[in-house]
Design a protein around this motif. Structure first.
Motif, PDB file in Angstrom:
ATOM      1  N   HIS A  56      41.385  13.805  25.981  1.00  0.00           N
ATOM      2  CA  HIS A  56      41.020  12.685  26.907  1.00  0.00           C
ATOM      3  C   HIS A  56      39.681  12.279  26.553  1.00  0.00           C
ATOM      4  O   HIS A  56      38.819  12.802  25.988  1.00  0.00           O
ATOM      5  N   GLY A  57      39.297  11.091  26.849  1.00  0.00           N
ATOM      6  CA  GLY A  57      38.055  10.507  26.617  1.00  0.00           C
ATOM      7  C   GLY A  57      37.807  10.198  25.108  1.00  0.00           C
ATOM      8  O   GLY A  57      38.812   9.970  24.398  1.00  0.00           O
ATOM      9  N   GLY A  58      36.570   9.765  24.985  1.00  0.00           N
ATOM     10  CA  GLY A  58      36.136   9.081  23.636  1.00  0.00           C
ATOM     11  C   GLY A  58      36.536   7.612  23.392  1.00  0.00           C
ATOM     12  O   GLY A  58      37.134   6.979  24.193  1.00  0.00           O
ATOM     13  N   VAL A  59      35.418   7.269  22.663  1.00  0.00           N
ATOM     14  CA  VAL A  59      35.194   5.656  22.563  1.00  0.00           C
ATOM     15  C   VAL A  59      35.427   5.405  21.022  1.00  0.00           C
ATOM     16  O   VAL A  59      34.794   5.813  20.378  1.00  0.00           O
ATOM     17  N   TYR A  60      36.776   4.847  20.837  1.00  0.00           N
ATOM     18  CA  TYR A  60      37.366   4.806  19.385  1.00  0.00           C
ATOM     19  C   TYR A  60      37.078   3.211  19.011  1.00  0.00           C
ATOM     20  O   TYR A  60      37.582   2.441  19.748  1.00  0.00           O
ATOM     21  N   SER A  61      36.562   3.091  17.826  1.00  0.00           N
ATOM     22  CA  SER A  61      36.614   1.802  17.115  1.00  0.00           C
ATOM     23  C   SER A  61      38.044   1.781  16.390  1.00  0.00           C
ATOM     24  O   SER A  61      38.714   2.649  16.453  1.00  0.00           O
ATOM     25  N   ALA A  62      38.497   0.532  15.869  1.00  0.00           N
ATOM     26  CA  ALA A  62      39.701   0.411  15.269  1.00  0.00           C
ATOM     27  C   ALA A  62      39.579   1.542  14.086  1.00  0.00           C
ATOM     28  O   ALA A  62      40.826   2.100  13.932  1.00  0.00           O
ATOM     29  N   PHE A  63      38.757   1.516  13.404  1.00  0.00           N
ATOM     30  CA  PHE A  63      38.611   2.716  12.201  1.00  0.00           C
ATOM     31  C   PHE A  63      38.684   4.021  12.879  1.00  0.00           C
ATOM     32  O   PHE A  63      39.412   4.719  12.202  1.00  0.00           O
ATOM     33  N   GLY A  64      38.146   4.288  13.802  1.00  0.00           N
ATOM     34  CA  GLY A  64      37.914   5.708  14.667  1.00  0.00           C
ATOM     35  C   GLY A  64      39.541   5.753  14.817  1.00  0.00           C
ATOM     36  O   GLY A  64      39.838   7.249  14.704  1.00  0.00           O
ATOM     37  N   GLU A  65      40.250   5.195  15.493  1.00  0.00           N
ATOM     38  CA  GLU A  65      41.532   5.450  16.122  1.00  0.00           C
ATOM     39  C   GLU A  65      42.475   5.450  14.971  1.00  0.00           C
ATOM     40  O   GLU A  65      43.135   6.382  15.032  1.00  0.00           O
ATOM     41  N   GLY A  66      42.189   4.720  13.808  1.00  0.00           N
ATOM     42  CA  GLY A  66      42.997   4.824  12.739  1.00  0.00           C
ATOM     43  C   GLY A  66      42.909   6.315  12.095  1.00  0.00           C
ATOM     44  O   GLY A  66      43.785   6.982  11.606  1.00  0.00           O
ATOM     45  N   LEU A  67      41.497   6.747  12.239  1.00  0.00           N
ATOM     46  CA  LEU A  67      41.048   7.998  11.382  1.00  0.00           C
ATOM     47  C   LEU A  67      41.870   9.035  12.105  1.00  0.00           C
ATOM     48  O   LEU A  67      41.872  10.082  11.644  1.00  0.00           O
ATOM     49  N   LYS A  68      41.702   8.855  13.459  1.00  0.00           N
ATOM     50  CA  LYS A  68      42.256  10.076  14.347  1.00  0.00           C
ATOM     51  C   LYS A  68      43.698  10.275  14.064  1.00  0.00           C
ATOM     52  O   LYS A  68      44.138  11.295  13.931  1.00  0.00           O
ATOM     53  N   HIS A  69      44.509   9.263  13.537  1.00  0.00           N
ATOM     54  CA  HIS A  69      45.926   9.493  13.085  1.00  0.00           C
ATOM     55  C   HIS A  69      45.981  10.106  11.765  1.00  0.00           C
ATOM     56  O   HIS A  69      46.870  10.692  11.625  1.00  0.00           O
ATOM     57  N   ALA A  70      44.915   9.623  10.877  1.00  0.00           N
ATOM     58  CA  ALA A  70      45.284   9.939   9.610  1.00  0.00           C
ATOM     59  C   ALA A  70      44.606  11.124   9.298  1.00  0.00           C
ATOM     60  O   ALA A  70      45.176  11.748   8.322  1.00  0.00           O
ATOM     61  N   ALA A  71      43.785  12.022   9.970  1.00  0.00           N
ATOM     62  CA  ALA A  71      42.995  13.050   9.914  1.00  0.00           C
ATOM     63  C   ALA A  71      44.028  14.261   9.752  1.00  0.00           C
ATOM     64  O   ALA A  71      43.716  15.162   9.043  1.00  0.00           O
ATOM     65  N   GLY A  72      45.194  14.013  10.654  1.00  0.00           N
ATOM     66  CA  GLY A  72      46.007  15.152  10.475  1.00  0.00           C
ATOM     67  C   GLY A  72      46.706  15.287   9.056  1.00  0.00           C
ATOM     68  O   GLY A  72      47.221  16.484   8.637  1.00  0.00           O
ATOM     69  N   VAL A  73      46.945  14.407   8.330  1.00  0.00           N
ATOM     70  CA  VAL A  73      47.359  14.506   6.792  1.00  0.00           C
ATOM     71  C   VAL A  73      46.000  14.771   5.877  1.00  0.00           C
ATOM     72  O   VAL A  73      46.247  15.493   5.074  1.00  0.00           O
ATOM     73  N   PHE A  74      44.851  13.979   6.261  1.00  0.00           N
ATOM     74  CA  PHE A  74      43.827  14.092   5.258  1.00  0.00           C
ATOM     75  C   PHE A  74      43.197  15.701   5.193  1.00  0.00           C
ATOM     76  O   PHE A  74      42.599  15.839   4.131  1.00  0.00           O
ATOM     77  N   GLN A 134      51.172   5.108  14.318  1.00  0.00           N
ATOM     78  CA  GLN A 134      49.977   4.718  14.987  1.00  0.00           C
ATOM     79  C   GLN A 134      48.844   4.405  14.323  1.00  0.00           C
ATOM     80  O   GLN A 134      47.993   3.384  14.744  1.00  0.00           O
ATOM     81  N   PHE A 135      48.719   4.661  13.200  1.00  0.00           N
ATOM     82  CA  PHE A 135      47.672   4.644  12.117  1.00  0.00           C
ATOM     83  C   PHE A 135      47.737   2.950  11.764  1.00  0.00           C
ATOM     84  O   PHE A 135      46.742   2.054  11.869  1.00  0.00           O
ATOM     85  N   ILE A 136      48.919   2.511  11.496  1.00  0.00           N
ATOM     86  CA  ILE A 136      49.279   1.300  11.321  1.00  0.00           C
ATOM     87  C   ILE A 136      48.965   0.310  12.431  1.00  0.00           C
ATOM     88  O   ILE A 136      48.287  -0.840  12.381  1.00  0.00           O
ATOM     89  N   SER A 137      49.224   0.701  13.406  1.00  0.00           N
ATOM     90  CA  SER A 137      49.213  -0.247  14.825  1.00  0.00           C
ATOM     91  C   SER A 137      47.717  -0.196  14.972  1.00  0.00           C
ATOM     92  O   SER A 137      47.252  -1.254  15.443  1.00  0.00           O
ATOM     93  N   ALA A 138      46.972   0.981  14.972  1.00  0.00           N
ATOM     94  CA  ALA A 138      45.453   0.876  15.188  1.00  0.00           C
ATOM     95  C   ALA A 138      44.679   0.090  14.109  1.00  0.00           C
ATOM     96  O   ALA A 138      43.491  -0.623  14.726  1.00  0.00           O
ATOM     97  N   THR A 139      45.090   0.391  12.742  1.00  0.00           N
ATOM     98  CA  THR A 139      44.269  -0.462  11.782  1.00  0.00           C
ATOM     99  C   THR A 139      45.016  -1.975  11.608  1.00  0.00           C
ATOM    100  O   THR A 139      43.873  -2.666  11.165  1.00  0.00           O
ATOM    101  N   GLY A 140      45.772  -2.025  11.825  1.00  0.00           N
ATOM    102  CA  GLY A 140      46.532  -3.526  11.659  1.00  0.00           C
ATOM    103  C   GLY A 140      46.639  -3.598   9.916  1.00  0.00           C
ATOM    104  O   GLY A 140      47.157  -4.772   9.504  1.00  0.00           O
ATOM    105  N   PHE A 141      46.443  -2.690   9.182  1.00  0.00           N
ATOM    106  CA  PHE A 141      47.137  -2.473   7.746  1.00  0.00           C
ATOM    107  C   PHE A 141      48.517  -2.940   7.518  1.00  0.00           C
ATOM    108  O   PHE A 141      49.151  -2.300   8.362  1.00  0.00           O
ATOM    109  N   HIS A 142      48.648  -3.629   6.488  1.00  0.00           N
ATOM    110  CA  HIS A 142      50.097  -3.946   6.144  1.00  0.00           C
ATOM    111  C   HIS A 142      50.691  -2.737   5.839  1.00  0.00           C
ATOM    112  O   HIS A 142      50.376  -1.940   5.196  1.00  0.00           O
TER     113      HIS A 142
END
Length: 178
Positions: A56-74, A134-142
């Motif tokens: 819980h908590g945390g203040v995420y930018s769009a980049f941070g939110e995307g990174l949170k979802h991508a970090a599991g694979v990275f 969730q990464f696509i949703s957070a970042t808006g990447f195509h």
């Protein structure tokens, strides 16, 4: 001891250990980003098929939110790539090469969902609980951009395995060429 038996023992010992390490790295990647953005980890569970991080908590930018979802694979990919520096193609034990192959190919397989789901999402709704969606949703990447990026990473891993001789050791042995 019979070389085939050594190989089987090596793989049977390594596979569950690597599965646990991979899961810890996957969930740890999510956890590191959560902590970096000021979140608090409530639960970190890596055993069984229900591995997850609750926070819980945390203040995420769009980049941070995307990174949170991508970090599991990275994170597992980064660790596998760094570890691969220590791969020794001249080792005689076949199990050694199969274990390295298992480690590297697990990263490739984890990227397949990052290739397939975005493409499928163009035609039908996909499970929104998946990290890639969730990464696509957070970042808006195509979605096709995400698929292309994952495809390039798969190609990079395959190239590393080819250049190191790992693929030849694993598949050449299967064909009796080594």
């Amino acid at each position: 001891m019979n070389p085939k038996l050594k190989t089987i023992i090596c793989i049977l010992a390594f596979a569950p250990i690597w599965l646990l390490v991979y899961t810890i790295l996957h969930e740890g990647g999510h956890a590191l980003v959560i902590l970096a953005y000021g979140g608090t980890i409530d639960r970190f569970w890596v055993l069984g098929l229900n591995a997850h991080v609750s926070a819980h908590g945390g203040v995420y930018s769009a980049f941070g939110e995307g990174l949170k979802h991508a970090a599991g694979v990275f994170l597992p990919m980064i660790v596998s790539t760094i570890a691969f520096v220590y791969y020794k193609p001249k080792v005689k034990l076949d199990g050694y090469h199969y274990c390295w192959f298992l480690m590297m190919v697990s990263s490739v397989f984890s990227l397949l969902v990052w290739i397939i789901f975005p493409i499928l999402s163009l035609f039908r709704p996909m499970p929104q609980g998946e990290d890639v969606m969730q990464f696509i949703s957070a970042t808006g990447f195509h979605p096709l951009l995400v698929s292309a990026g994952a495809f390039l990473l798969v190609g990079t891993f395959m190239f590393l395995m080819f250049k190191s001789g790992l693929l030849k050791r694993v598949f050449g042995k299967a064909k009796g060429k080594l």
